[in-house]
Design a protein around this motif. Structure first.
Motif, PDB file in Angstrom:
ATOM      1  N   VAL A   1     -87.763  -9.123 -23.913  1.00 38.12           N
ATOM      2  CA  VAL A   1     -86.793  -9.241 -25.000  1.00 38.12           C
ATOM      3  C   VAL A   1     -86.435 -10.712 -25.184  1.00 38.12           C
ATOM      4  N   LEU A   2     -86.575 -11.176 -26.416  1.00 39.12           N
ATOM      5  CA  LEU A   2     -86.206 -12.551 -26.730  1.00 39.12           C
ATOM      6  C   LEU A   2     -84.857 -12.568 -27.430  1.00 39.12           C
ATOM      7  N   GLU A   3     -84.054 -13.551 -27.092  1.00 42.12           N
ATOM      8  CA  GLU A   3     -82.767 -13.769 -27.744  1.00 42.12           C
ATOM      9  C   GLU A   3     -82.979 -14.708 -28.931  1.00 42.12           C
ATOM     10  N   LEU A   4     -82.203 -14.507 -29.979  1.00 44.79           N
ATOM     11  CA  LEU A   4     -82.255 -15.368 -31.156  1.00 44.79           C
ATOM     12  C   LEU A   4     -80.833 -15.783 -31.503  1.00 44.79           C
ATOM     13  N   HIS A   5     -80.639 -17.090 -31.647  1.00 41.54           N
ATOM     14  CA  HIS A   5     -79.315 -17.637 -31.970  1.00 41.54           C
ATOM     15  C   HIS A   5     -79.494 -18.654 -33.093  1.00 41.54           C
ATOM     16  N   THR A   6     -78.649 -18.569 -34.109  1.00 37.17           N
ATOM     17  CA  THR A   6     -78.692 -19.550 -35.191  1.00 37.17           C
ATOM     18  C   THR A   6     -77.333 -20.207 -35.350  1.00 37.17           C
ATOM     19  N   ASP A   7     -77.363 -21.450 -35.794  1.00 34.94           N
ATOM     20  CA  ASP A   7     -76.128 -22.206 -36.007  1.00 34.94           C
ATOM     21  C   ASP A   7     -76.438 -23.331 -36.982  1.00 34.94           C
ATOM     22  N   CYS A   8     -75.409 -24.017 -37.402  1.00 40.39           N
ATOM     23  CA  CYS A   8     -75.560 -25.144 -38.321  1.00 40.39           C
ATOM     24  C   CYS A   8     -74.773 -26.330 -37.769  1.00 40.39           C
ATOM     25  N   ILE A   9     -75.397 -27.492 -37.811  1.00 40.68           N
ATOM     26  CA  ILE A   9     -74.734 -28.734 -37.416  1.00 40.68           C
ATOM     27  C   ILE A   9     -74.491 -29.531 -38.691  1.00 40.68           C
ATOM     28  N   THR A  10     -73.255 -29.969 -38.896  1.00 39.85           N
ATOM     29  CA  THR A  10     -72.923 -30.813 -40.037  1.00 39.85           C
ATOM     30  C   THR A  10     -72.772 -32.244 -39.548  1.00 39.85           C
ATOM     31  N   VAL A  11     -73.432 -33.160 -40.256  1.00 34.26           N
ATOM     32  CA  VAL A  11     -73.403 -34.569 -39.879  1.00 34.26           C
ATOM     33  C   VAL A  11     -72.956 -35.374 -41.091  1.00 34.26           C
ATOM     34  N   ASP A  12     -71.908 -36.161 -40.919  1.00 35.07           N
ATOM     35  CA  ASP A  12     -71.464 -37.086 -41.961  1.00 35.07           C
ATOM     36  C   ASP A  12     -72.114 -38.432 -41.690  1.00 35.07           C
ATOM     37  N   SER A  13     -73.064 -38.792 -42.535  1.00 33.67           N
ATOM     38  CA  SER A  13     -73.742 -40.074 -42.339  1.00 33.67           C
ATOM     39  C   SER A  13     -72.987 -41.158 -43.096  1.00 33.67           C
ATOM     40  N   PRO A  14     -72.843 -42.332 -42.497  1.00 42.48           N
ATOM     41  CA  PRO A  14     -72.176 -43.430 -43.191  1.00 42.48           C
ATOM     42  C   PRO A  14     -73.097 -44.150 -44.180  1.00 42.48           C
TER      43      PRO A  14
ATOM     44  N   HIS B   1     -73.439 -39.559 -46.874  1.00 41.64           N
ATOM     45  CA  HIS B   1     -73.777 -38.191 -47.263  1.00 41.64           C
ATOM     46  C   HIS B   1     -73.376 -37.231 -46.153  1.00 41.64           C
ATOM     47  N   ARG B   2     -73.121 -36.002 -46.532  1.00 40.76           N
ATOM     48  CA  ARG B   2     -72.894 -34.930 -45.553  1.00 40.76           C
ATOM     49  C   ARG B   2     -74.210 -34.154 -45.451  1.00 40.76           C
ATOM     50  N   ARG B   3     -74.761 -34.078 -44.258  1.00 43.16           N
ATOM     51  CA  ARG B   3     -76.064 -33.451 -44.035  1.00 43.16           C
ATOM     52  C   ARG B   3     -75.915 -32.193 -43.184  1.00 43.16           C
ATOM     53  N   GLN B   4     -76.759 -31.209 -43.471  1.00 43.84           N
ATOM     54  CA  GLN B   4     -76.733 -29.929 -42.761  1.00 43.84           C
ATOM     55  C   GLN B   4     -78.042 -29.734 -42.004  1.00 43.84           C
TER      56      GLN B   4
ATOM     57  N   LEU C   1     -82.626 -36.993 -30.268  1.00 51.27           N
ATOM     58  CA  LEU C   1     -82.883 -36.551 -31.634  1.00 51.27           C
ATOM     59  C   LEU C   1     -81.920 -37.268 -32.575  1.00 51.27           C
ATOM     60  N   TYR C   2     -82.487 -37.847 -33.630  1.00 47.46           N
ATOM     61  CA  TYR C   2     -81.692 -38.591 -34.603  1.00 47.46           C
ATOM     62  C   TYR C   2     -81.873 -38.017 -35.999  1.00 47.46           C
ATOM     63  N   LEU C   3     -80.768 -37.936 -36.719  1.00 44.28           N
ATOM     64  CA  LEU C   3     -80.825 -37.759 -38.155  1.00 44.28           C
ATOM     65  C   LEU C   3     -81.085 -39.147 -38.718  1.00 44.28           C
ATOM     66  N   TRP C   4     -82.076 -39.270 -39.567  1.00 44.88           N
ATOM     67  CA  TRP C   4     -82.429 -40.566 -40.142  1.00 44.88           C
ATOM     68  C   TRP C   4     -82.048 -40.539 -41.609  1.00 44.88           C
ATOM     69  N   GLU C   5     -80.924 -41.141 -41.910  1.00 42.11           N
ATOM     70  CA  GLU C   5     -80.429 -41.202 -43.296  1.00 42.11           C
ATOM     71  C   GLU C   5     -81.197 -42.283 -44.041  1.00 42.11           C
ATOM     72  N   HIS C   6     -81.763 -41.907 -45.188  1.00 44.47           N
ATOM     73  CA  HIS C   6     -82.542 -42.856 -45.978  1.00 44.47           C
ATOM     74  C   HIS C   6     -81.798 -43.362 -47.220  1.00 44.47           C
ATOM     75  N   ARG C   7     -80.649 -42.781 -47.522  1.00 42.72           N
ATOM     76  CA  ARG C   7     -79.852 -43.241 -48.659  1.00 42.72           C
ATOM     77  C   ARG C   7     -78.870 -44.312 -48.194  1.00 42.72           C
ATOM     78  N   LEU C   8     -78.486 -45.188 -49.115  1.00 44.32           N
ATOM     79  CA  LEU C   8     -77.545 -46.253 -48.768  1.00 44.32           C
ATOM     80  C   LEU C   8     -76.107 -45.744 -48.663  1.00 44.32           C
ATOM     81  N   ALA C   9     -75.758 -44.765 -49.477  1.00 40.49           N
ATOM     82  CA  ALA C   9     -74.396 -44.232 -49.507  1.00 40.49           C
ATOM     83  C   ALA C   9     -74.210 -43.147 -48.440  1.00 40.49           C
TER      84      ALA C   9
END
Length: 142
Positions: free
Chosen positions: A2-15, A130-133, A120-128
Motif C-alpha cells: 500500500v502506497l500513501e499519497l499526500h498533496t500540498d501546496c507551497i506559496t512563495v512570495d518572490s521579491p 510575484h506570488r508563486r504556487q 531546491l530553489y524557485l528561480w524567479e525570472h521576472r523583475l517584479a
C-alpha cells in the motif's frame, strides 16, 4: 504493498528575479506526509519562473547562473513580439522553457534525500515581485 499519497501546496512570495531556497518548506511537507520512503514531486504552476536543484553553500553559483541566463536570454531583445508586460516578459518565458518547472526528489527516512550541497530553489525570472504556487505530491511507504 500500500502506497500513501499526500498533496500540498507551497506559496512563495518572490521579491523579483533570483533564486529563493524552498528546501525547508518542501522538507516540512514531506514530514507532514508521513511517507518514510518514496518520492516528492514538485510542480511549479507558472510559465515565467522555474525550479532548480543547485549548490546551497556558495551563493556565487546561483549568481553565476543568473548571469549566464542574462547573457543567453537578455531582457528587451528586439527578437520578441510578446512584450505585453514589459521587456522581461518573453525572456522570462524563454528562461523557464530552458530550465524546468517540475522536479522529483527521493524521500528516504522521512526526508528529502538531497546531496550534501544541494537545495531546491524557485528561480524567479521576472523583475517584479510575484506570488508563486508549488504543488507537491509525496508518494511512498510509511
Amino acid at each position: 504493498m500500500v502506497l500513501e499519497l499526500h498533496t500540498d501546496c507551497i506559496t512563495v512570495d518572490s521579491p523579483g528575479r533570483g533564486t529563493i531556497d524552498v528546501t525547508a518548506q518542501l522538507q516540512h511537507v514531506v514530514a507532514e506526509s508521513g511517507v518514510r520512503n518514496g518520492l516528492a514531486q514538485v510542480f511549479l504552476r507558472h510559465t515565467s519562473a522555474s525550479l532548480v536543484i543547485s549548490e546551497n553553500a556558495d551563493p556565487d553559483v546561483r549568481r553565476d547562473l543568473d548571469a549566464f541566463l542574462a547573457r543567453l536570454v537578455p531582457d528587451g531583445d528586439g527578437l520578441y513580439q510578446h512584450v505585453a508586460e514589459g521587456p522581461d516578459d518573453m525572456p522570462a518565458h524563454v528562461r523557464a522553457a530552458l530550465t524546468q518547472t517540475s522536479v522529483g526528489v527521493p524521500v528516504r527516512d522521512g526526508r528529502c534525500a538531497f546531496g550534501t550541497w544541494q537545495a531546491l530553489y524557485l528561480w524567479e525570472h521576472r523583475l517584479a515581485a510575484h506570488r508563486r504556487q508549488l504543488d507537491v505530491t509525496v508518494v511512498g511507504r510509511r
